[in-house]
Enzyme design. Sequence first.
Site, PDB file in Angstrom:
ATOM      1  CD  GLU A 130      -8.808   0.685   8.278  1.00 10.19           C
ATOM      2  OE1 GLU A 130      -8.811  -0.393   8.610  1.00 10.19           O
ATOM      3  OE2 GLU A 130      -8.551   1.451   8.540  1.00 10.19           O
ATOM      4  CG  ASP A 174      -8.893  -2.241  11.916  1.00 10.76           C
ATOM      5  OD1 ASP A 174      -7.976  -3.034  11.556  1.00 10.76           O
ATOM      6  OD2 ASP A 174      -9.825  -0.298  11.429  1.00 10.76           O
ATOM      7  CG  ASP A 230      -0.475  -0.901   2.181  1.00 12.45           C
ATOM      8  OD1 ASP A 230       0.767  -0.655   2.859  1.00 12.45           O
ATOM      9  OD2 ASP A 230      -1.428  -1.334   3.063  1.00 12.45           O
ATOM     10  CG  HIS A 248      -6.143  -2.920   8.991  1.00 12.02           C
ATOM     11  ND1 HIS A 248      -6.311  -1.590   9.479  1.00 12.02           N
ATOM     12  CD2 HIS A 248      -4.545  -2.677   8.988  1.00 12.02           C
ATOM     13  CE1 HIS A 248      -4.943  -1.004   9.931  1.00 12.02           C
ATOM     14  NE2 HIS A 248      -4.211  -2.041   9.169  1.00 12.02           N
TER      15      HIS A 248
HETATM   16  C1  F6R Z   1       0.955  -1.492   5.788  1.00 15.76           C
HETATM   17  C2  F6R Z   1      -0.286  -2.898   6.321  1.00 15.76           C
HETATM   18  C3  F6R Z   1      -0.837  -2.609   7.608  1.00 15.76           C
HETATM   19  C4  F6R Z   1      -0.658  -2.388   8.766  1.00 15.76           C
HETATM   20  C5  F6R Z   1      -1.101  -2.480  10.118  1.00 15.76           C
HETATM   21  C6  F6R Z   1      -0.077  -2.659  11.694  1.00 15.76           C
HETATM   22  O1  F6R Z   1       2.145  -1.785   4.965  1.00 15.76           O
HETATM   23  O2  F6R Z   1      -0.459  -2.955   5.656  1.00 15.76           O
HETATM   24  O3  F6R Z   1      -1.407  -3.446   7.437  1.00 15.76           O
HETATM   25  O4  F6R Z   1       0.029  -3.882   8.460  1.00 15.76           O
HETATM   26  O5  F6R Z   1      -2.034  -1.131   9.795  1.00 15.76           O
HETATM   27  O6  F6R Z   1       0.882  -2.065  11.637  1.00 15.76           O
HETATM   28  P1  F6R Z   1       2.023  -1.918  12.402  1.00 15.76           P
HETATM   29  O7  F6R Z   1       2.483  -2.747  12.127  1.00 15.76           O
HETATM   30  O8  F6R Z   1       2.947  -0.273  12.067  1.00 15.76           O
HETATM   31  O9  F6R Z   1       1.110  -2.021  14.400  1.00 15.76           O
END
Ligand code: F6R
Length: 261
Positions: A143, A136, A67, A138
């Site tokens: 989401e 959440d 992303d 994702h």
């Molecule tokens: C990042 C991504 C997100 C993160 C998720 C967890 O490229 O795709 O899905 O993996 O938001 O974020 P952290 O690791 O910062 O808790």
Amino acid sequence: MEVILNRDSAEASRRAAALIAHEVRRKPDTVLGLATGSTPLQVYQNLIHIHREEGLSFAGVTTFNLDEYIGLGMDHPQSYHAYMREHLFRHLDLSPGKCHLPNGLAEHVPEECDRYEQRIRDAGGIDLQLLGLGADGHIGFNEPISSLASRTRIKTLTPRTREDNARFFERAEDVPHHVLTMGIGTILESRRIVLLAFGEAKAKAAANMIEGPLSASNPASALQMHPRVHVFLDEAAAGLLTRADYYRWVYEQKPDWQRTP
Ligand code: F6R
């Protein structure tokens, strides 16, 4: 789904990095799907260490990130382009032309998304996708209520995810509202998936993903449909699993040939 319970995030990251390194040794032109955020940082440090100390080359590897924020150029310090350069790319012998992220400044977003999907197909598909887990539920930035068949597209972040990611920005209001993300359908086409989750804040999402019903309300539960997923949790993230003892027992009983490297 293989659930691997670890003492801490360091042990989980070492194991996940060993698995990725094994894949690169086995197939030097491996196509890796990569993630950003806090979770993969120790995996990247381990891969850099393996590259330096064991001479593992990444020169043949192609990468696709999950992303990117819409509106942040590749030189913006909080862009995922900048994150990847800082935490991984500049430390390895990857070829810059083979490292792909969605373009957050694309003028025509749907075309950029189609191009990204096409580039993944042209590379032969993703061999191994690395994932973190949102509190959440994702994966990527899919989401809750994302279609389980979704492809790369624009998504609007939930207030919770914007709050969670505010720590990377100077001011909370600077966190973009929109992102480009691979879809759940895109992620599920990867041949192998490695997901890591650490800390109590991820415990509910981890339990929903592993033991909850398959539901777009918990996007990560879509991984139950994938035949080759390895989930690495630390103790806190495993705190709400009802079958933790069983997962530990299964891991200990594995025949050597079946062990995740
Ligand atoms: C990042 C991504 C997100 C993160 C998720 C967890 O490229 O795709 O899905 O993996 O938001 O974020 P952290 O690791 O910062 O808790």
